[in-house]
Design an enzyme around this catalytic site. Structure first.
Site, PDB file in Angstrom:
ATOM      1  N   HIS A 122       7.022   3.939   6.151  1.00 29.49           N
ATOM      2  CA  HIS A 122       5.933   3.189   5.542  1.00 29.49           C
ATOM      3  C   HIS A 122       6.533   1.919   4.954  1.00 29.49           C
ATOM      4  CE1 HIS A 122       1.993   2.415   4.093  1.00 29.49           C
ATOM      5  NE2 HIS A 122       2.289   2.528   2.809  1.00 29.49           N
ATOM      6  N   CYS A 149       1.670  -1.134   9.157  1.00 26.41           N
ATOM      7  CA  CYS A 149       2.019  -1.523   7.785  1.00 26.41           C
ATOM      8  C   CYS A 149       3.089  -2.592   7.747  1.00 26.41           C
ATOM      9  CB  CYS A 149       2.456  -0.297   6.983  1.00 26.41           C
ATOM     10  SG  CYS A 149       3.803   0.651   7.715  1.00 26.41           S
ATOM     11  N   ASP A 168       0.380  -1.935  -1.847  1.00 27.59           N
ATOM     12  CA  ASP A 168       0.298  -0.993  -0.731  1.00 27.59           C
ATOM     13  C   ASP A 168      -1.153  -0.962  -0.255  1.00 27.59           C
ATOM     14  OD1 ASP A 168       0.299   1.096   1.080  1.00 27.59           O
ATOM     15  OD2 ASP A 168       1.074   2.601  -0.309  1.00 27.59           O
TER      16      ASP A 168
END
Length: 205
Positions: free
Chosen positions: A82, A29, A98
């Site tokens: 994250h 990520c 996201d």
């Protein structure tokens, strides 16, 4: 189907390609968001100063997030960290990009906060989230990763890496831990507790 409705209601135009066209590698990520920042910088559609890389973690590196694609039903996914992209638009509303959520892409900040973060009041203290917010231009200049965190003790990949070369700077080949860390004496950007972050960037700001 939610994304066009969001755009029509707000007049907001995507800053990046549609979700399926973005550069994406599962479990990377931090690099996915770096690539989004790189794309935004190359397009000049929006000022890069409106965008931030947002690292979500805590001192134990155990943070729950809801509405993640790898989740099951209404249960949260517990990540060590994250990373998402925040757009604080000049129109006054903020959006979260996201690539791992089932929520719209992008998602209004308040909807994301309600659906993905929920509230620290509903989780044990050791799972409460902290946030590191880094301006996109600074993130592009300073972030580096040799992806060693994704290799096991034998040197094998835990997950397939991105197909492009590792991201590095003149000063570093690996500083990911400085971004994940929630120590205010380490790394770049500003640190927030989750309620502070929601208050700072939510509609009530």
């Amino acid at each position: 189907m939610a994304r066009p409705a969001l755009e029509a209601a707000s007049g907001y135009q995507l800053a990046v390609p549609a979700r399926h066209s973005c550069v994406y590698t599962s479990c990377f990520c931090e690099e996915n968001v770096w690539k989004l920042c790189e794309y935004i910088r190359s397009r000049n559609q929006y000022p890069l100063e409106e965008f931030y890389a947002v690292f979500i973690s805590n001192d134990r590196r155990m943070i729950p997030l809801w509405k993640q694609r790898c989740g099951h039903g209404d249960d949260p996914v517990v990540w060590d960290y994250h990373v998402v992209l925040l757009h604080v638009s000049c129109g006054g509303q903020s959006f979260i990009y996201d690539l791992d959520t089932v929520l719209p892409f992008p998602c209004s900040f308040d909807t994301y906060a309600e659906e993905a973060f929920k509230s620290d009041d509903v989780i044990y203290p050791e799972f409460r989230r902290k946030i590191r917010v880094i301006q996109a231009d600074l993130y592009l200049k300073t972030f580096a990763s040799d992806r060693s965190h994704m290799r096991d003790a034998s040197g094998n990949w835990r997950k397939p890496p991105p197909p492009y070369l590792c991201i590095e700077t003149a000063d570093s080949k690996m500083n990911l831990d400085d971004f994940i860390s929630m120590n205010p004496n380490v790394g770049w950007g500003s640190l927030f507790l989750l309620p502070e972050f929601v208050h700072r960037f939510g509609a009530q700001r």
